[in-house]
Design an enzyme around this catalytic site. Structure first.
Site, PDB file in Angstrom:
ATOM      1  N   ASP A 125      44.162  49.250  74.938  1.00 58.12           N
ATOM      2  CA  ASP A 125      43.386  48.365  75.382  1.00 58.12           C
ATOM      3  C   ASP A 125      42.234  47.848  74.065  1.00 58.12           C
ATOM      4  O   ASP A 125      42.453  48.501  73.098  1.00 58.12           O
ATOM      5  CB  ASP A 125      42.279  48.878  76.236  1.00 58.12           C
ATOM      6  N   MET A 126      41.797  46.730  74.323  1.00 63.75           N
ATOM      7  CA  MET A 126      40.942  46.138  72.974  1.00 63.75           C
ATOM      8  C   MET A 126      39.643  46.241  73.645  1.00 63.75           C
ATOM      9  O   MET A 126      39.215  45.795  74.533  1.00 63.75           O
ATOM     10  CB  MET A 126      41.266  44.837  72.569  1.00 63.75           C
ATOM     11  N   GLN A 154      41.958  39.183  72.515  1.00 65.56           N
ATOM     12  CA  GLN A 154      40.927  38.699  73.346  1.00 65.56           C
ATOM     13  C   GLN A 154      40.622  37.051  72.890  1.00 65.56           C
ATOM     14  O   GLN A 154      40.374  36.922  71.930  1.00 65.56           O
ATOM     15  CB  GLN A 154      39.618  39.323  73.329  1.00 65.56           C
ATOM     16  N   ARG A 175      49.020  41.961  75.233  1.00 68.62           N
ATOM     17  CA  ARG A 175      48.105  41.435  76.527  1.00 68.62           C
ATOM     18  C   ARG A 175      47.260  40.438  76.003  1.00 68.62           C
ATOM     19  O   ARG A 175      46.299  40.856  75.309  1.00 68.62           O
ATOM     20  CB  ARG A 175      47.831  42.446  77.192  1.00 68.62           C
ATOM     21  N   LYS A 178      40.786  37.002  78.344  1.00 74.38           N
ATOM     22  CA  LYS A 178      39.374  36.486  77.884  1.00 74.38           C
ATOM     23  C   LYS A 178      38.749  37.344  76.818  1.00 74.38           C
ATOM     24  O   LYS A 178      38.361  36.866  75.867  1.00 74.38           O
ATOM     25  CB  LYS A 178      38.695  35.980  79.136  1.00 74.38           C
TER      26      LYS A 178
HETATM   27  C1  LIG Z   1      44.923  43.524  83.284  1.00 72.60           C
HETATM   28  C2  LIG Z   1      43.749  43.277  82.541  1.00 72.60           C
HETATM   29  C3  LIG Z   1      43.472  44.065  81.317  1.00 72.60           C
HETATM   30  C4  LIG Z   1      42.024  43.694  80.570  1.00 72.60           C
HETATM   31  N1  LIG Z   1      41.983  44.359  79.257  1.00 72.60           N
HETATM   32  C5  LIG Z   1      41.047  44.059  78.706  1.00 72.60           C
HETATM   33  C6  LIG Z   1      40.796  44.652  77.602  1.00 72.60           C
HETATM   34  O1  LIG Z   1      41.629  45.511  77.043  1.00 72.60           O
HETATM   35  N2  LIG Z   1      39.804  44.397  76.825  1.00 72.60           N
HETATM   36  C7  LIG Z   1      39.027  43.264  77.111  1.00 72.60           C
HETATM   37  O2  LIG Z   1      38.003  42.955  76.549  1.00 72.60           O
HETATM   38  N3  LIG Z   1      38.920  42.525  78.578  1.00 72.60           N
HETATM   39  C8  LIG Z   1      40.078  43.069  79.192  1.00 72.60           C
HETATM   40  N4  LIG Z   1      40.303  42.637  80.597  1.00 72.60           N
HETATM   41  C9  LIG Z   1      39.211  41.965  81.202  1.00 72.60           C
HETATM   42  C10 LIG Z   1      39.246  40.160  80.685  1.00 72.60           C
HETATM   43  O3  LIG Z   1      38.980  40.046  79.202  1.00 72.60           O
HETATM   44  C11 LIG Z   1      38.327  39.481  81.528  1.00 72.60           C
HETATM   45  O4  LIG Z   1      36.944  40.083  81.324  1.00 72.60           O
HETATM   46  C12 LIG Z   1      38.498  39.311  82.905  1.00 72.60           C
HETATM   47  O5  LIG Z   1      40.122  39.461  83.228  1.00 72.60           O
HETATM   48  C13 LIG Z   1      37.871  38.094  83.720  1.00 72.60           C
HETATM   49  O6  LIG Z   1      38.689  37.136  83.112  1.00 72.60           O
HETATM   50  P1  LIG Z   1      39.667  35.982  84.008  1.00 72.60           P
HETATM   51  O7  LIG Z   1      40.674  35.354  82.947  1.00 72.60           O
HETATM   52  O8  LIG Z   1      39.875  36.866  85.027  1.00 72.60           O
HETATM   53  O9  LIG Z   1      38.571  34.910  84.132  1.00 72.60           O
HETATM   54  P2  LIG Z   1      37.032  34.800  85.108  1.00 72.60           P
HETATM   55  O10 LIG Z   1      36.599  33.370  84.704  1.00 72.60           O
HETATM   56  O11 LIG Z   1      36.244  35.831  84.435  1.00 72.60           O
HETATM   57  O12 LIG Z   1      37.650  35.068  86.432  1.00 72.60           O
HETATM   58  C14 LIG Z   1      38.420  34.270  87.323  1.00 72.60           C
HETATM   59  C15 LIG Z   1      38.049  34.339  88.467  1.00 72.60           C
HETATM   60  O13 LIG Z   1      38.605  35.554  88.891  1.00 72.60           O
HETATM   61  C16 LIG Z   1      37.485  36.383  89.834  1.00 72.60           C
HETATM   62  N5  LIG Z   1      37.296  37.438  89.357  1.00 72.60           N
HETATM   63  C17 LIG Z   1      37.086  37.865  88.178  1.00 72.60           C
HETATM   64  N6  LIG Z   1      36.544  39.062  87.761  1.00 72.60           N
HETATM   65  C18 LIG Z   1      36.416  39.405  89.160  1.00 72.60           C
HETATM   66  C19 LIG Z   1      35.786  40.651  89.293  1.00 72.60           C
HETATM   67  N7  LIG Z   1      35.468  41.840  88.822  1.00 72.60           N
HETATM   68  N8  LIG Z   1      35.429  40.895  90.920  1.00 72.60           N
HETATM   69  C20 LIG Z   1      35.788  39.810  91.923  1.00 72.60           C
HETATM   70  N9  LIG Z   1      36.333  38.693  91.298  1.00 72.60           N
HETATM   71  C21 LIG Z   1      36.482  38.275  90.280  1.00 72.60           C
HETATM   72  C22 LIG Z   1      36.364  35.124  90.080  1.00 72.60           C
HETATM   73  O14 LIG Z   1      36.754  34.704  91.413  1.00 72.60           O
HETATM   74  C23 LIG Z   1      36.541  34.348  89.147  1.00 72.60           C
HETATM   75  O15 LIG Z   1      36.098  33.196  89.417  1.00 72.60           O
HETATM   76  C24 LIG Z   1      41.507  42.740  81.003  1.00 72.60           C
HETATM   77  C25 LIG Z   1      41.773  42.110  82.239  1.00 72.60           C
HETATM   78  C26 LIG Z   1      42.996  42.307  82.712  1.00 72.60           C
HETATM   79  C27 LIG Z   1      43.336  41.376  84.100  1.00 72.60           C
END
Ligand SMILES: Cc1cc2nc3c(=O)[nH]c(=O)nc-3n(C[C@H](O)[C@H](O)[C@H](O)COP(=O)(O)OP(=O)(O)OC[C@H]3O[C@@H](n4cnc5c(N)ncnc54)[C@H](O)[C@@H]3O)c2cc1C
Length: 299
Positions: A125-126, A154, A175, A178
């Site tokens: 993970d980052m 990211q 991976r 955002k």
């Molecule tokens: C498999 C995976 C691994 C990840 N690993 C890392 C990592 O190593 N380092 C890092 O910095 N980040 C990590 N992340 C988190 C990522 O960076 C985002 O913060 C997170 O995925 C939200 O971004 P999004 O692309 O879903 O878009 P967003 O715009 O945040 O979300 C899109 C839509 O998804 C829904 N949603 C999102 N989150 C939630 C929630 N918690 N509860 C309910 N609904 C929600 C909402 O409806 C939102 O409008 C990871 C995410 C995933 C899916």
């Protein structure tokens, strides 16, 4: 996000831990290895793969880091024994990155070697930007030695497109997400649409360079655009996967699986669930409703 949601998000640290635990339970598989394996079994039965993450970060002493290594070794044995389709995700600050980089690298070395012995894979993970350089260094070194690791980049980090040029030559796997940590504008894109644009630039570059793409998002626009990009490039099914977090948008998960994509669910478990849960709640657009409902039930 509404003003009320934003206010509640800012005051989450004041919400009693028991309430946070109840509201965030959807995001965490449980505290034990058996509970985590049960969730993976269920996901596999639904056609999804998993990646297991032992919760915990920022350890300041060596014993918890070494205990985490032992837990990962048990995990690989259990996954093989039970023939479950899951790899693992690791956080370097749980493995001692903030104590000593060499100590952390040795811990990753043991995990990667065990993963290899069990035919498994390790995703690093980052974490926040204070870890980026060391994470990429350790990833490059361990991937060159073991060949069964991937990393995370990211899209909010402005350096990400350049970082794609520094990956190991042998089977790089990224991976793309955002990004979840709060970073200053000096180093990170801030606009919602800007981060989306950079995500797609990075994905385009990954596909062009033959980098295995783990497309981690719940953003329907990104999922849809990524699927179109995969089709445009004729990317074989085994050269990419979608990834989503446990407890988030199960409908989108089903839609992507039904469209024939491979999809992996990130399954965190362990006793140190609090910081992860707070990060997830901060992203939940309905956090206020859930927290209020849990508080009323309590009373
Ligand atoms: C498999 C995976 C691994 C990840 N690993 C890392 C990592 O190593 N380092 C890092 O910095 N980040 C990590 N992340 C988190 C990522 O960076 C985002 O913060 C997170 O995925 C939200 O971004 P999004 O692309 O879903 O878009 P967003 O715009 O945040 O979300 C899109 C839509 O998804 C829904 N949603 C999102 N989150 C939630 C929630 N918690 N509860 C309910 N609904 C929600 C909402 O409806 C939102 O409008 C990871 C995410 C995933 C899916």
């Amino acid at each position: 996000m509404s003003v009320f949601n934003r206010l509640l998000t800012a005051s989450l640290p004041l919400v009693p831990k028991a309430i946070v635990g109840r509201v965030a339970s959807r995001y965490v598989a449980g505290e034990t290895l058996d509970q985590a394996l049960a969730v993976v079994r269920k996901l596999n039965a639904q056609g999804a793969m998993a990646t297991l993450d032992l919760l915990g970060e920022e350890v300041k002493e060596r014993p918890p880091a070494l205990a985490a290594v032992e837990e990962y070794l048990r995990l690989f044995a259990a996954l093989e024994r039970e023939k479950l389709d899951s790899n693992v995700s690791i956080k370097l600050t749980l493995l001692g990155l903030k104590i000593d980089e060499g100590f952390c690298r040795d811990n990753v070395d043991r995990i990667a070697a065990a993963a290899k012995a069990h035919g498994n894979f390790v995703r690093i993970d980052m974490e926040d930007s204070s870890c980026t350089d060391a994470t990429l260094r350790i990833y490059r070194e361990m991937q060159e030695r073991h060949g069964n690791l991937g990393v995370v980049l990211q899209a909010y980090m402005r350096r990400t497109l350049a970082d794609l040029d520094t990956l190991p030559r042998e089977s790089p796997s990224v991976r793309i997400c955002k990004g979840i940590y709060v970073e200053p504008r000096e180093i990170a894109w801030k606009g919602y649409e800007t981060v989306r644009a950079n995500y797609l630039h990075a994905l385009e570059k990954m596909i062009a360079r033959g980098i295995y793409a783990a497309i981690a998002t719940h953003d329907e626009y990104l999922a849809c655009t990524a699927a179109a990009m995969v089709e445009k490039h004729g990317l074989p099914r085994d050269r990419y996967e979608f990834q989503m977090l446990l407890g988030v948008d199960e409908q989108l998960r089903r839609i992507l699986l039904a469209a024939g994509h491979r999809l992996r669910v990130y399954v965190p478990y362990g006793r140190d669930w609090y910081p992860y849960s707070i990060r997830r709640l901060r992203e939940n657009p309905e956090v206020a409703r859930h927290v209020l409902r849990a508080m009323l039930k309590r009373g």
